[in-house]
Scaffold this motif. Structure first.
Motif, PDB file in Angstrom:
ATOM      1  N   LEU A 153       0.844  -1.189   0.000  1.00  0.00           N
ATOM      2  CA  LEU A 153       0.000   0.000   0.000  1.00  0.00           C
ATOM      3  C   LEU A 153       0.883   1.243   0.000  1.00  0.00           C
ATOM      4  O   LEU A 153       2.026   1.210   0.459  1.00  0.00           O
ATOM      5  N   ASP A 157      -2.603   6.115   0.952  1.00  0.00           N
ATOM      6  CA  ASP A 157      -3.843   5.363   1.174  1.00  0.00           C
ATOM      7  C   ASP A 157      -4.375   5.580   2.590  1.00  0.00           C
ATOM      8  O   ASP A 157      -5.588   5.545   2.819  1.00  0.00           O
ATOM      9  N   HIS A 160      -6.133   9.043   2.157  1.00  0.00           N
ATOM     10  CA  HIS A 160      -7.223   9.178   1.183  1.00  0.00           C
ATOM     11  C   HIS A 160      -8.181   7.992   1.162  1.00  0.00           C
ATOM     12  O   HIS A 160      -9.302   8.122   0.642  1.00  0.00           O
ATOM     13  N   GLN A 161      -7.757   6.834   1.671  1.00  0.00           N
ATOM     14  CA  GLN A 161      -8.642   5.669   1.706  1.00  0.00           C
ATOM     15  C   GLN A 161      -8.611   5.004   3.093  1.00  0.00           C
ATOM     16  O   GLN A 161      -8.349   3.805   3.211  1.00  0.00           O
ATOM     17  N   VAL A 165      -8.251   0.865   4.219  1.00  0.00           N
ATOM     18  CA  VAL A 165      -7.137   0.402   5.048  1.00  0.00           C
ATOM     19  C   VAL A 165      -7.663  -0.219   6.343  1.00  0.00           C
ATOM     20  O   VAL A 165      -7.182  -1.269   6.783  1.00  0.00           O
TER      21      VAL A 165
END
Length: 214
Positions: A153, A157, A160-161, A165
């Motif tokens: 990853l 991440d 933003h995600q 995660v």
């Protein structure tokens, strides 16, 4: 009191720089708290409870400081490696992170674990990180993210995600928890590598009470 008693791992006193702080407990204490205070596992802060009171007191210099939401030294290091603020780290990966120096290898990967017993590992190498199941023995060599089988990853991440995660992290932690065993002596959850199946007890209890069984 939300945290554990005793010296708080990773809580470095801003006054003397020592890792020797215990929880500071407010309100009317019961018998257990008095006993814990006598043994230096907690400190009593009085019956008056107000907002923004210190959460810890250093046993070395008597400084009352901090709050439970403050990052530990290891959490601050992990947040720095991932280049995110501490609240962002917690939202994506949770709390309780501690450095596993024995797992660091020649490839520059820095490993951290979370949970008690350890349920999730994070390895960070440059702009990449991986989520993994903790090894049963951290003395073993662990391959770095660029060589391992775990999905790699990007640090972005986490920012933003975070939900993606978090889902990946919980899937690994959940699978790890299914391997835990319950010690019949102390009745605590125990990782399989620290469980003596023949005795149905954790290694600590098996060692502590071995002489009594003879």
């Amino acid at each position: 009191m939300g945290g554990s008693v005793g010296v708080q791992v990773g809580r470095v006193c801003p006054g003397c720089g020592r890792e020797d702080s215990v929880p500071l407990v407010y309100g009317l204490p019961g018998g257990d708290l008095f006993e814990q205070a006598e043994h230096g596992q907690v400190a009593l802060g009085g019956c008056l409870v107000m907002d923004e009171q210190p959460a810890f007191v250093c046993r070395s210099c008597d400084l009352a400081w901090g709050s439970e939401s403050d990052p530990t030294a290891d959490e601050a290091e992990l947040a720095g490696l991932l280049d995110v603020e501490h609240p962002v780290l917690i939202r994506a990966l949770g709390t309780g992170w501690r450095r596993e120096d024995a797992a660091d290898g020649q490839d520059g990967v820095r490993w951290f674990v979370s949970g008690e017993p350890a349920q999730l590992a994070v390895g960070v190498q440059g702009p990449w990180f991986v989520l993994a199941r903790p090894l049963t023995s951290w003395g073993q060599h662990r391959p770095g993210p660029l060589m391992g089988d775990e999905p790699r990853l990007a640090r972005d991440d986490v920012l933003h995600q975070p939900h993606l995660v978090a889902e990946m992290a919980e899937a690994i932690a959940s699978h790890r928890r299914r391997s835990f065993r319950w010690c019949r002596t102390c009745r605590r959850s125990t990782a399989p590598e620290a469980f003596v199946a023949a005795q149905g007890s954790c290694e600590r209890c098996s060692s502590a009470f071995a002489d009594r069984d003879e």
